[in-house]
Each structure stands twice: as C-alpha cells, then as structure tokens.
Motif scaffolding. Structure first.
Motif, PDB file in Angstrom:
ATOM      1  N   GLY A 100       0.808  -1.208   0.000  1.00 65.06           N
ATOM      2  CA  GLY A 100       0.000   0.000   0.000  1.00 65.06           C
ATOM      3  C   GLY A 100       0.844   1.262   0.000  1.00 65.06           C
ATOM      4  O   GLY A 100       2.057   1.233   0.227  1.00 65.06           O
ATOM      5  N   ASP A 101       0.198   2.372  -0.276  1.00 64.15           N
ATOM      6  CA  ASP A 101       0.854   3.674  -0.365  1.00 64.15           C
ATOM      7  C   ASP A 101       0.400   4.591   0.765  1.00 64.15           C
ATOM      8  O   ASP A 101      -0.749   4.528   1.203  1.00 64.15           O
ATOM      9  CB  ASP A 101       0.531   4.341  -1.703  1.00 64.15           C
ATOM     10  N   MET A 102       1.305   5.420   1.213  1.00 58.96           N
ATOM     11  CA  MET A 102       0.983   6.406   2.230  1.00 58.96           C
ATOM     12  C   MET A 102       0.228   7.574   1.598  1.00 58.96           C
ATOM     13  O   MET A 102       0.395   7.861   0.409  1.00 58.96           O
ATOM     14  CB  MET A 102       2.255   6.920   2.901  1.00 58.96           C
ATOM     15  N   PRO A 103      -0.586   8.277   2.380  1.00 57.80           N
ATOM     16  CA  PRO A 103      -1.274   9.452   1.847  1.00 57.80           C
ATOM     17  C   PRO A 103      -0.285  10.504   1.372  1.00 57.80           C
ATOM     18  O   PRO A 103       0.779  10.690   1.960  1.00 57.80           O
ATOM     19  CB  PRO A 103      -2.079   9.964   3.049  1.00 57.80           C
ATOM     20  N   GLY A 104      -0.640  11.179   0.279  1.00 64.49           N
ATOM     21  CA  GLY A 104       0.177  12.277  -0.207  1.00 64.49           C
ATOM     22  C   GLY A 104       1.497  11.868  -0.819  1.00 64.49           C
ATOM     23  O   GLY A 104       2.373  12.715  -1.046  1.00 64.49           O
ATOM     24  N   ALA A 106       3.866  10.119   0.553  1.00 65.26           N
ATOM     25  CA  ALA A 106       4.958  10.061   1.536  1.00 65.26           C
ATOM     26  C   ALA A 106       5.619   8.690   1.512  1.00 65.26           C
ATOM     27  O   ALA A 106       4.996   7.699   1.118  1.00 65.26           O
ATOM     28  CB  ALA A 106       4.401  10.344   2.934  1.00 65.26           C
ATOM     29  N   PRO A 107       6.887   8.592   1.918  1.00 64.69           N
ATOM     30  CA  PRO A 107       7.553   7.284   1.981  1.00 64.69           C
ATOM     31  C   PRO A 107       6.790   6.330   2.905  1.00 64.69           C
ATOM     32  O   PRO A 107       6.211   6.758   3.914  1.00 64.69           O
ATOM     33  CB  PRO A 107       8.940   7.619   2.548  1.00 64.69           C
ATOM     34  N   PHE A 108       6.803   5.056   2.554  1.00 65.76           N
ATOM     35  CA  PHE A 108       6.077   4.078   3.361  1.00 65.76           C
ATOM     36  C   PHE A 108       6.669   4.003   4.767  1.00 65.76           C
ATOM     37  O   PHE A 108       7.883   3.987   4.962  1.00 65.76           O
ATOM     38  CB  PHE A 108       6.145   2.690   2.730  1.00 65.76           C
ATOM     39  N   GLU A 109       5.768   3.948   5.744  1.00 64.21           N
ATOM     40  CA  GLU A 109       6.163   3.783   7.139  1.00 64.21           C
ATOM     41  C   GLU A 109       5.198   2.796   7.780  1.00 64.21           C
ATOM     42  O   GLU A 109       3.982   3.026   7.792  1.00 64.21           O
ATOM     43  CB  GLU A 109       6.122   5.123   7.874  1.00 64.21           C
ATOM     44  N   ALA A 110       5.736   1.698   8.291  1.00 65.05           N
ATOM     45  CA  ALA A 110       4.883   0.685   8.909  1.00 65.05           C
ATOM     46  C   ALA A 110       4.181   1.245  10.135  1.00 65.05           C
ATOM     47  O   ALA A 110       4.767   1.987  10.922  1.00 65.05           O
ATOM     48  CB  ALA A 110       5.717  -0.538   9.284  1.00 65.05           C
ATOM     49  N   HIS A 111       2.922   0.882  10.286  1.00 69.12           N
ATOM     50  CA  HIS A 111       2.152   1.283  11.460  1.00 69.12           C
ATOM     51  C   HIS A 111       2.696   0.546  12.686  1.00 69.12           C
ATOM     52  O   HIS A 111       3.026  -0.641  12.598  1.00 69.12           O
ATOM     53  CB  HIS A 111       0.675   0.934  11.244  1.00 69.12           C
ATOM     54  N   PHE A 115       1.777  -4.657   9.931  1.00 62.73           N
ATOM     55  CA  PHE A 115       2.636  -5.456   9.057  1.00 62.73           C
ATOM     56  C   PHE A 115       3.703  -4.556   8.440  1.00 62.73           C
ATOM     57  O   PHE A 115       3.400  -3.463   7.954  1.00 62.73           O
ATOM     58  CB  PHE A 115       1.814  -6.128   7.961  1.00 62.73           C
ATOM     59  N   ALA A 116       4.932  -5.039   8.441  1.00 65.12           N
ATOM     60  CA  ALA A 116       6.041  -4.231   7.933  1.00 65.12           C
ATOM     61  C   ALA A 116       6.085  -4.194   6.416  1.00 65.12           C
ATOM     62  O   ALA A 116       6.621  -3.255   5.830  1.00 65.12           O
ATOM     63  CB  ALA A 116       7.365  -4.758   8.476  1.00 65.12           C
ATOM     64  N   ASN A 117       5.516  -5.207   5.773  1.00 67.23           N
ATOM     65  CA  ASN A 117       5.564  -5.290   4.312  1.00 67.23           C
ATOM     66  C   ASN A 117       4.537  -6.300   3.821  1.00 67.23           C
ATOM     67  O   ASN A 117       3.872  -6.981   4.622  1.00 67.23           O
ATOM     68  CB  ASN A 117       6.975  -5.669   3.838  1.00 67.23           C
ATOM     69  N   SER A 118       4.431  -6.429   2.516  1.00 64.63           N
ATOM     70  CA  SER A 118       3.427  -7.317   1.938  1.00 64.63           C
ATOM     71  C   SER A 118       3.743  -8.786   2.162  1.00 64.63           C
ATOM     72  O   SER A 118       2.830  -9.620   2.191  1.00 64.63           O
ATOM     73  CB  SER A 118       3.274  -7.038   0.444  1.00 64.63           C
TER      74      SER A 118
END
Length: 287
Positions: A100-104, A106-111, A115-118
């Motif tokens: 998934g992509d971050m809003p705007g 922005a670089p991906f940042e895990a919540h 999950f850190a990645n797909s």
C-alpha cells in the motif's frame, strides 16, 4: 491453446455520482463473464469501509467472484486481520495483498504493531486458510526498489509466503513484461504473472501517473496522442494500442489479462470484443 480469461479492476466510489458510474461500469462489464473482479484500496487505507461495501455488494448483487484489495497501511495486524475475517464471513474468497501507499505520496512507514511489508501480510493471510491470494508485481523497477533484481526477489518471497498469482503494474512495452516474466521463471517463481492492462482513457492523466510510479514513457506515445487529440481519435488510438498489446501478450503465452478499468467500461469492453474473447450473447447485451 485455451481461450485466455480476463478480470477487471474497479475502485470504490467516494460520491453519489461516482457510485452511479461504478454500477454503470459493473453492469456493462459483468455480462462479459470475467474470471473475477477486484476493488482497490485508497492510499493510506482511506477507502477501507468503501472498499468493503463495494466488494460485498458486488458479490451479492452480481454473483461475480470478487477480490478485495488489502494493504499494510495505517492499521495494526489485529485490525487488518479483522478486516480479512469480515471478508471471509461475507463469502469473499480472494484478496489482493499489497503493501500500500501512504497518503500524499509520503515514503512508506509501517504502522506501530502493523505489518512491515506485503510478505508479512501474505504470510498472515495464508495462515488463515480462507483466501486465494494475489499480489502486485513490477515489470518496470518499483520506485522503492534498491537494485534491478529487488522486484523479482521480493515477488519470490511473496509467492513462497502463499501468493497464488501476481498482477503487474501497467506497462507500455510488451517486451518489458516478457523480460520480467523470464526473470521470474529463472528465479524459480512458478505462480502466473498476470499482465495489468490499462486502456488509455486520458493520456495526460496516465502519463502523469506513469511518471510518478517510475514507468518509462515512450516518446512515440506523446506524438501519437497529440495527433489523435487534434483529430478527435484518441479513443480509436487507445483501443488499437491496447488490442495490439493484448494480441502480442496472448501470442507470447499469456493466459489471463487483468484490465484496469478506472470505472469506465467502454474501452475495456471494446478491446475484449476486438480480441474475440467475449461471449456473443454478452456483446449483444452491452452493445
């Protein structure tokens, strides 16, 4: 050789007008008997509820097999798996699992707690035993890829984690797809690599999106669409380009095509008709 199958991708509506457009698109394309349809997830999970509503409603009202997009963004593991359980309870059997992509942009940042990645997402969904899992693939280098081989290596990890098919980002050159498929086979990836086809409704919009995701843009397309716009033949050009691309892919052994419809049915419908893939009764229905 068996007749190739195809699938369609939609995005969830954010307004009443967009809702009407989505359902008009579904009603136009459902008679073509796709193998499945998928519904996207907005950047940052912004359409989470809308996606769920669209997925479940399409399944109930049309009988189509629906794949729900699910991402790692802005949710904990428990929250994401709860969404997946909701899909399973609604009878959804397919998920397109993405980072998934971050809003705007922005670089991906895990919540935190997410999950850190797909790969982690696919592993967790596969462990439930509830879904057939599809993942993304990138014939042209993903903007976040660190090396030229990263996209293939990452896809291999997703397939090893339980993904059954990979659907590619759109591309403009069929050789890009074939080279990528060859690299996947050489890496031991045995899952089907489904090409993502984008019939070009609006060249300026597609060009902008391609630039943002690192997809090379052939200069000849700029020239061709500039000429087509002057004589109001953009749709004819788009139909011809998409049809020729699909014919080349099918000749090269592709058994399934995935169309990014952008919730606009006519070009996708016309391309499938040009390829001779649609049931005759379906073409009579949507003409």
């Amino acid at each position: 050789m068996a007749r190739p199958t195809y699938s369609f991708e939609f995005f969830p509506p954010k307004s009443l007008e967009a809702s009407f457009r989505l359902w008009d698109t579904i009603h136009a394309l459902a008679p073509l008997d796709p193998a499945f349809v998928s519904v996207t997830y907005g950047a940052g999970g912004t359409t989470r509820e809308l996606t769920h509503e669209a997925v479940t409603t399409i399944g109930k009202t049309t009988g189509l097999r629906v794949a729900a997009h699910l991402t790692c963004v802005n949710a904990t593991r428990d929250e994401t798996l709860a969404i997946a359980r909701g899909y399973a309870d609604a009878g959804v059997t397919d998920i397109v699992a993405l980072r998934g992509d971050m809003p705007g942009g922005a670089p991906f940042e895990a919540h935190p707690g997410g999950f850190a990645n797909s790969v982690e997402l696919v592993e967790a969904l596969h462990a439930t035993g509830d879904f057939t899992l599809h993942v993304g693939a990138y014939p042209d280098r993903h903007p976040d890829a660190t090396t030229d081989s990263s996209d293939v290596e990452h896809l291999k990890r997703k397939v090893d984690a339980g993904a059954k098919t990979a659907i590619t980002q759109f591309f403009f050159d069929t050789e890009t797809y074939f080279r990528f498929r060859d690299r996947c086979v050489a890496a031991g990836i045995d899952a089907p690599i489904i090409p993502g086809i984008l019939p070009i409704e609006n060249w300026k919009g597609v060009r902008k999106f391609a630039a943002s995701c690192g997809t090379p843009i052939p200069a000849e397309l700029d020239t061709a669409f500039a000429e087509a716009e002057r004589d109001s033949s953009s749709d004819e050009l788009s139909k011809r380009l998409a049809t020729e691309m699909c014919e080349t892919l099918i000749a090269g052994g592709v058994e399934h095509l995935h169309f990014y419809t952008l919730n606009k049915p006519h070009l996708t419908r016309d391309v499938i008709a040009s390829l001779g893939l649609a049931p005759r009764s379906a073409l009579d229905h949507v003409a």
